[in-house]
Write an enzyme that holds these catalytic residues in place. Sequence first.
Site, short mmCIF file in Angstrom:
data_model
loop_
_atom_site.label_atom_id
_atom_site.label_comp_id
_atom_site.label_asym_id
_atom_site.label_seq_id
_atom_site.Cartn_x
_atom_site.Cartn_y
_atom_site.Cartn_z
N ASN A 1 0.48 -1.15 -0.29
CA ASN A 1 -0.04 -0.33 -0.03
C ASN A 1 1.05 1.54 0.04
O ASN A 1 1.60 1.22 0.77
CB ASN A 1 -1.12 -0.15 1.32
CG ASN A 1 -0.88 -0.03 2.76
OD1 ASN A 1 0.72 -1.26 2.77
ND2 ASN A 1 -1.84 0.38 3.59
N GLU B 1 0.23 5.22 1.04
CA GLU B 1 -0.86 5.91 1.02
C GLU B 1 -0.20 7.54 0.51
O GLU B 1 0.22 7.90 0.34
CB GLU B 1 -0.94 6.01 2.31
CG GLU B 1 -1.77 4.83 2.82
CD GLU B 1 -1.74 4.76 4.45
OE1 GLU B 1 -1.57 5.65 4.98
OE2 GLU B 1 -2.36 3.61 4.72
N CYS C 1 -3.65 0.76 -2.41
CA CYS C 1 -3.75 -0.95 -1.66
C CYS C 1 -3.18 -1.67 -1.91
O CYS C 1 -2.90 -1.89 -3.99
CB CYS C 1 -4.96 -1.80 -1.60
SG CYS C 1 -6.67 -1.08 -1.12
N GLU D 1 -2.85 -4.74 -3.00
CA GLU D 1 -3.24 -5.98 -3.63
C GLU D 1 -3.36 -5.45 -5.29
O GLU D 1 -3.22 -5.77 -6.42
CB GLU D 1 -5.07 -7.01 -3.33
CG GLU D 1 -4.83 -7.13 -2.43
CD GLU D 1 -5.11 -6.16 -0.67
OE1 GLU D 1 -5.08 -4.05 -0.66
OE2 GLU D 1 -6.40 -6.36 -0.13
N CYS E 1 -10.63 -5.46 0.96
CA CYS E 1 -11.52 -4.67 1.09
C CYS E 1 -12.37 -4.92 -0.48
O CYS E 1 -11.84 -5.57 -1.34
CB CYS E 1 -10.79 -3.42 1.06
SG CYS E 1 -10.54 -2.57 -1.25
N CYS F 1 -10.62 -3.97 -4.20
CA CYS F 1 -9.58 -5.24 -4.37
C CYS F 1 -10.43 -6.82 -4.83
O CYS F 1 -9.53 -7.05 -5.61
CB CYS F 1 -8.79 -4.98 -3.07
SG CYS F 1 -7.54 -4.49 -3.19
N1 THU Z 1 -5.41 -1.40 2.21
C1 THU Z 1 -4.53 -2.21 1.41
O1 THU Z 1 -3.54 -2.32 0.94
N2 THU Z 1 -5.69 -3.86 1.01
C2 THU Z 1 -6.63 -3.64 1.68
O2 THU Z 1 -7.45 -4.98 0.37
C3 THU Z 1 -7.51 -3.00 2.23
C4 THU Z 1 -6.31 -2.17 2.89
C5 THU Z 1 -4.23 -0.70 3.14
C6 THU Z 1 -5.31 0.62 2.73
C7 THU Z 1 -4.48 2.09 3.67
O3 THU Z 1 -3.05 2.47 3.14
C8 THU Z 1 -4.36 0.99 4.89
O4 THU Z 1 -4.47 0.26 4.36
C9 THU Z 1 -5.71 1.11 5.83
O5 THU Z 1 -6.62 0.89 5.14
#
Ligand code: THU
Length: 140
Positions: A48, A50, A59, A61, A98, A101
């Site tokens: 991830n 941000e 994300c 994935e 999520c 994803c």
């Molecule tokens: N996140 C992911 O990388 N994958 C997911 O399936 C769920 C959430 C990340 C996004 C964000 O940077 C952090 O987790 C908190 O939501």
Amino acid sequence: MGADVSDPLSILPVRAAEVALNAYAPYSAFRVGAALMSQSGSIYIGCNVENSAFPVGGCAERHAIAAAVAAEGHAMRLSAIAIVALDPSGEPVPCAPCGACRQAIIEFGPGAEVIFRADAQNAAVTVTAEALLPGAFSFK
Ligand code: THU
């Protein structure tokens, strides 16, 4: 979380945990790594990333999928993807993919195995992408 030589997919959670260490997650402190195996047998990773403008972040994935498509082209298809999240101290914590994803994974492999730790009590589960998102959007 060691790899089992008799199971080629067992390396995926190991690689996902490694790449989670590279995550850029200063806002959530929730580092996520994903490692996928394409049907050609190659492994691609993502974490991830941000952003201070929150929706701009992405994300793990979908970043791994983007790396796979960039390397193999539009015909890339998924065999499996593992997701590992780390808390600020580096301990693995549960992280189900999520909804967005799940849709992205189905695009490239409805039957792909998705490996993740769903809750704090249990070890990783393996579920097909279709089972994770019944009724996924499709133009067909
Ligand atoms: N996140 C992911 O990388 N994958 C997911 O399936 C769920 C959430 C990340 C996004 C964000 O940077 C952090 O987790 C908190 O939501």
